[in-house]
Structure formats: C-alpha cells, structure tokens
Scaffold this active site. Structure first.
Site, PDB file in Angstrom:
ATOM      1  N   THR A   6     -58.312-140.751 102.244  1.00 43.78           N
ATOM      2  CA  THR A   6     -57.110-140.503 101.574  1.00 43.78           C
ATOM      3  C   THR A   6     -56.180-141.482 101.745  1.00 43.78           C
ATOM      4  OG1 THR A   6     -56.180-139.310 103.687  1.00 43.78           O
ATOM      5  CG2 THR A   6     -57.538-137.701 102.061  1.00 43.78           C
ATOM      6  N   GLU A  20     -59.409-133.715 100.941  1.00 42.94           N
ATOM      7  CA  GLU A  20     -59.976-132.702 102.446  1.00 42.94           C
ATOM      8  C   GLU A  20     -60.708-131.500 101.828  1.00 42.94           C
ATOM      9  OE1 GLU A  20     -57.035-134.232 102.146  1.00 42.94           O
ATOM     10  OE2 GLU A  20     -56.194-135.015 103.923  1.00 42.94           O
ATOM     11  N   LYS A  40     -33.724-130.326 100.737  1.00 35.61           N
ATOM     12  CA  LYS A  40     -33.099-129.327 101.627  1.00 35.61           C
ATOM     13  C   LYS A  40     -31.749-129.347 101.345  1.00 35.61           C
ATOM     14  CE  LYS A  40     -37.281-129.369 104.352  1.00 35.61           C
ATOM     15  NZ  LYS A  40     -37.688-130.579 104.526  1.00 35.61           N
ATOM     16  N   TRP A  90     -34.143-124.478  99.236  1.00 38.14           N
ATOM     17  CA  TRP A  90     -34.957-125.405  99.120  1.00 38.14           C
ATOM     18  C   TRP A  90     -34.861-125.798  97.309  1.00 38.14           C
ATOM     19  CZ3 TRP A  90     -40.335-123.599 101.646  1.00 38.14           C
ATOM     20  CH2 TRP A  90     -40.195-124.102 102.828  1.00 38.14           C
TER      21      TRP A  90
HETATM   22  P1  AMP Z   1     -55.373-135.882  96.876  1.00 40.57           P
HETATM   23  O1  AMP Z   1     -56.037-135.792  98.207  1.00 40.57           O
HETATM   24  O2  AMP Z   1     -55.082-137.510  97.128  1.00 40.57           O
HETATM   25  O3  AMP Z   1     -56.094-135.572  95.831  1.00 40.57           O
HETATM   26  O4  AMP Z   1     -53.957-135.508  96.956  1.00 40.57           O
HETATM   27  C1  AMP Z   1     -53.675-134.238  97.307  1.00 40.57           C
HETATM   28  C2  AMP Z   1     -52.516-133.376  96.909  1.00 40.57           C
HETATM   29  O5  AMP Z   1     -52.076-133.645  95.632  1.00 40.57           O
HETATM   30  C3  AMP Z   1     -52.373-132.029  97.144  1.00 40.57           C
HETATM   31  O6  AMP Z   1     -51.979-131.865  98.518  1.00 40.57           O
HETATM   32  C4  AMP Z   1     -50.951-131.718  96.436  1.00 40.57           C
HETATM   33  O7  AMP Z   1     -49.740-132.110  97.035  1.00 40.57           O
HETATM   34  C5  AMP Z   1     -50.815-132.757  95.166  1.00 40.57           C
HETATM   35  N1  AMP Z   1     -51.634-131.992  93.934  1.00 40.57           N
HETATM   36  C6  AMP Z   1     -53.085-131.996  93.656  1.00 40.57           C
HETATM   37  N2  AMP Z   1     -52.860-131.233  92.390  1.00 40.57           N
HETATM   38  C7  AMP Z   1     -51.598-130.777  92.172  1.00 40.57           C
HETATM   39  C8  AMP Z   1     -51.130-129.900  91.091  1.00 40.57           C
HETATM   40  N3  AMP Z   1     -51.919-129.580  90.228  1.00 40.57           N
HETATM   41  N4  AMP Z   1     -49.926-129.701  91.187  1.00 40.57           N
HETATM   42  C9  AMP Z   1     -49.077-130.079  92.190  1.00 40.57           C
HETATM   43  N5  AMP Z   1     -49.464-130.999  93.162  1.00 40.57           N
HETATM   44  C10 AMP Z   1     -51.072-131.389  93.186  1.00 40.57           C
END
Ligand code: AMP
Length: 548
Positions: A185, A330, A441, A446
C-alpha cells in the site's frame, strides 16, 4: 461431524485453466507499450503462461520466491500473474509511480529475485538496480526486435524466454493458503506495507466479485477495460474475475488519457470499464469534446475515491450506468458495490441517486461493523458514524514482515481497522464520510471533506476540488477549499461559497477558497492530502485572522 466432500485446494491457476477450457475463445486485447494492438484468446494465453512457468522454473524460481513486475496493463503482465502464482511463487506487482526510494525499499523488503519490466520503466530500473542486490534477473517485457541496448548486466528478453518451451503444464498442487501475490500500500506516511494475498483469498474474492457479473457487466457477452492498473491491487481483481465469467479483457497499456481511452473503448466495443474518478474526468471531457460516447460503453465502475454526484449524472446522461465501489488494498480490494435493487432501493430517481452516492453494500464474505472511539459497535441506522471495521477470508490478517503495522491494524476481536469513517444504513449501504485523518473537527462537530469536495465539484466552474483542515483559534479546525478551475471558467470565491451554501449546512462551509493549477495525486490517483497539508501549513484562514 466433518463433511465428506473432497478437500481440494483453491488455486489461482484454476481460474485461467477454466477460462481456457470453457471460455477458450474469450479475447484478451492489449494496446502494447510498443504501440500496436495485440490480440489472443484465453486458450492461447494459457499456453504462453505455461511457457513462462517453465522458463521461471528453469531459472531457479520456485515456491515462495518473489517475482516482481514494473509494468502497464497488458497481456505479458497478465501472463506473469498466472505463471508466477501457478508454480507457487509470489507475483509482486510494484507501482512505478512511487518515488524511486520507495521502489527500492519495496523490492528489498520483499527480497524480489526476478524483476519483469516494461520498456517504459527500463531507465528507472537501470538507475536503481545497484541498490537492489536481491534481484538476480531482470526480464525486459518485449521481443528481440524491440530489445534496446541496456546497461543492465544479463538482462533477459521476455519473448526469448518463452520461445520453444512447452505450451502445456501440470500445475503443482499447493496448499490453498500459499501466498499467490503481494502488493504494497502506498501509505502517505511511513514505509509502504505489504499485503500478501493467498491462493484461497484470491479465488474466493474473484468468486464474490463474479457473483455480481450481470450487474456490473462482466458476463461472457461483455468486454471490460481495466483502467485500474495491474500494478495496484490486482486491477481490482479483474484479471481473476474476467477469465471465470468469460468477459473479454481489453488492456489499455500506457495511454490512459481521455482521448486514448475513448478510441480504444470505441474500437474494441468495450461495454464496461473500471477506474478511479480522476480517469473518468478525462474521459468525460473527451466525450463532451466529441459530443459522443464510446459506442458500446454501458457501465463504469468508479472507486478508490468518492464519486461526485455530477459525475454519476453526466454518465447517466449518456446512458452509461456509473456504479460506485469501495475497497482497500488490504481487502483484495473490493469491499462494497453500489448495485441498486429496483424493488427496494428508492422509489424516485432522487431516492435512488441518494443510494448511488453511497459506496454500496458489502460483498459476500465481507463482514462490516462501525465502532465509536471506545470500540463499541454503533447502530446500522444510516445516522451514527464511526470507524469502519471489516473481516473476511479476503481481508488481510497482517502486513508482510511488519509486526508494528500489523499490531495497530486490528481490534481485540481480530477485525481490520479500515481507517475510514462510515455510516451503514438499514438496507446495508455504507457511506464513507471521510478518512479518519482527513475529517475536519470543528467545535466538536465533524465536517466531511468528501462532502465538501463533492458539492464543490457540482459547480460548473470547478474541475477538481480538495478540502483540508486548517487550524483555527476558536473552532480547533476549519475547512479550506482548494479548487482547480475548469478550462475557461471564471467563477470566484464568493460565487463558489454562494453555490455551496445551497447544498450544505452553513457551519460546514469552507472558511476560504484558493485556486490552484492542479492538485497532487498519489500513485493510485487519490488526492494527496498530506502534500496539500504541507503546502498550506503556514496558511492562515481569514476567519482565524479576524478572531485573533
Ligand atoms: P487503497 O488501499 O490505496 O486502495 O486505498 C483504500 C482507501 O481508499 C480506502 O480506505 C478509502 O479511504 C479510499 N476509498 C476507496 N474507495 C473509495 C470510495 N468509493 N469512496 C471514498 N473513499 C474510497
């Protein structure tokens, strides 16, 4: 009492074997780095995967060895996925857009023995190879004719590696919990963390996504174009799902701008495509410019970041369904999909839109709960918001060789902390309110940066928007809106605030609006808020000045 069924392992190789036998004529089309269009079938792909598997074996690569890739979406990358996992090695995809130091860290942390590289990334590898002593072989993903002179000692040519080897193989039987692939990641702080998928998790995840094949247009009658990269979370599982459902795969190679995507989709009669919102901004701009849509395009799956309403509406205006998805590296990565049930999910178009803007419902085999700051579960009433925790057979159980990160990632009952704040409504739709670290915040309340960004994106003069928290002497934090103006647009700060005031509560309006030429994005296309926070670290909001 134990059941009496066969204990056959779930193996990634079975996905392609099935495709070769049942969807043998299914197409895999690639726009190559070299510039031409390459086509073959799942049956032919299976033959070349076997050849590559033999070649890996003859170069001493076997069970547990890490086989890395630095490559675009194309058929050779697809072949490495299956050949490496098939023989029990681990396919480690690396994001070439990371900082070079991060690439070096990842390769050494994973102890990659072989590195497959597209011609595009050869200069990068040449400059870094001296810092990656674990890499024994670099394989350039091209043929002899395109093989450039390279400073790399003993670089191998991909096509030479395959040539003359048997196009059939009996895969070894593996324990289904054997590692199949690895993806780091791209965390915004600290070193990247490795997520090590198993054969079992990969197959189960592919099946759970495949359960939705009709809704997301992944049937054998469909042609799907993954804009999401094979180098990041397995292109959202498409290389595993499409072969079992029989959907054709159309790989775009390195050209991901709106015009190039439009042309390829149009020519190849692509019916569905998956990608992050930034990519769709490019495609929509091109559709506007041509006043046309790619001929057969019927469905877009959008995830990785929240989808603004304006985007869903514009796609729908072209008779293209935009389906919202959410997930994480993950989680293999698909966690939820916004598939709307006509009998249940809203009677009016407005009610249905409210659901489409949410991130959808959990996938089969993904359990979800939201918890308060004390870790106690909150009601799934669509109102209470708290940290979203997940568990399931395709959710990570710990990071690769990283005990500290692993310890911090789970609650006392073994649920994985997503770091996202969400609500869950009685119909099961989740709404991602924000990342924990991005939420603003303000005076004990929020404010969702995502809400503000999406509302701002509805203004015709706004091409892209980002909201960050800035310190405020009275409220603790207040929002700053950073806007990239649309081409030729002239709207000013007051105009944008007046527009937002018709969409969101007054107390959550941004305290200031600043304009920028572009916004920083992470290697996976998300807004890079850490960089914006650094950039605006010294910025004092006008309201903060007044209150002083
Ligand atoms: P990654 O592991 O790089 O795919 O990032 C995952 C993170 O991307 C998640 O924990 C979210 O914070 C964000 N994320 C993924 N899909 C969405 C979505 N449709 N709307 C808002 N945030 C998203």
């Amino acid at each position: 009492m134990r059941g009496l069924m066969m204990d056959r392992p779930l193996q990634v190789s079975a996905l392609l074997d099935y495709a070769a036998e049942v969807h043998g004529a299914g197409a895999v089309v690639s726009r190559t780095v070299e510039g031409c269009i390459h086509r073959y079938t799942y049956r032919e792909a299976r033959g070349r995967v076997a050849q590559l598997a033999h070649a890996l074996g003859e170069h001493g690569i076997g069970r547990g060895d890490r086989v890395a890739t630095l490559a675009w979406n194309g058929y050779r990358h697809f072949e490495i996925y299956y050949a490496a996992s098939g023989i029990g090695a681990v396919c480690h995809t690396i994001n070439p857009r990371l900082f070079p130091d991060q690439v070096v860290y990842i390769v050494n942390h994973a102890a990659d023995r072989v590195l497959f590289v597209d011609l595009t990334f050869l200069p990068l590898v040449e400059s870094l190879i001296g810092r990656m002593p674990c890499v024994e072989h670099v394989v350039v993903m091209t043929d002899a004719a395109q093989m450039r002179g390279t400073a790399l000692p003993n670089a191998l040519c991909y096509e030479d590696l395959l040539a003359g080897r048997p196009a059939a193989i009996d895969w070894p039987e593996l324990d289904e919990n054997t590692a199949a692939s690895l993806c780091y990641t791209s965390g915004t702080t600290g070193n990247p963390k490795g997520v090590l998928y198993s054969h079992r998790s990969t197959v189960l995840h592919a099946l759970s996504v495949g359960l939705n094949a009709a809704s997301v247009r992944l049937t054998h009658a469909d042609r799907v174009l993954p804009v999401v990269p094979l180098f990041h979370v397995n292109a959202w599982a498409l290389p595993y799902v499409a072969p079992v459902t029989g959907a054709a795969l159309v790989f775009p190679g390195p050209k991901l701008d709106g015009a190039s995507l439009f042309d390829l989709m149009d020519a190849e009669r692509v019916t569905a495509s998956w990608g992050v919102p930034t990519v769709w901004l490019g495609l929509l701009a091109e559709m506007r410019r041509r006043n046309a849509k790619p001929a057969a395009l019927a469905s877009i799956l959008v995830g990785g970041s929240a989808v603004p309403r304006a985007m869903i509406e514009e796609f729908e205006g072209w008779q293209i369904e935009a389906i919202h998805g959410w997930g994480m590296t993950e989680m293999s990565p698909v966690g939820s999909l916004g598939i709307i049930r006509k009998d249940q999910d809203g009677k009016t178009p407005e009610e249905r839109m409210a659901r489409k803007l949410k991130q959808g419902r959990r996938m089969f085999m993904v359990d979800m709960k939201i918890v308060g700051p004390d870790g106690a579960p909150l009601p799934k009433d669509g109102i209470a918001s708290g940290e979203l925790l997940v568990r399931g057979p395709a959710v990570t159980g710990g990071y690769y060789e990283n005990d500290d990160a692993s310890r911090a990632a789970f609650d006392g009952e073994g649920w994985f902390r997503t770091g996202d704040i969400a609500t869950i409504d009685p119909d099961g739709f989740i709404l991602i309110v924000d990342r924990i670290k991005d939420i603003i915040k303000s005076g004990g309340e929020w404010i969702s940066s995502i809400d503000l960004e999406n509302a701002a994106m509805g203004h015709p003069a706004v091409a892209e928007a980002a909201v960050i928290a800035l310190p405020h002497p009275k409220w603790g934090e207040r929002p700053l809106l950073i806007v990239v103006p649309a081409v030729g647009a002239t709207a000013g700060k007051d105009d944008i605030i007046a527009f937002l005031a018709t969409k969101i509560a007054k107390w959550s309006l941004p305290d200031d609006v600043v304009f920028a030429e572009s916004l920083p994005h992470t290697a996976t296309g998300k807004l890079q808020k850490s960089e914006l926070r650094e950039q605006f670290a010294g910025y004092v909001l006008p309201t903060a000045r007044k209150d002083r």
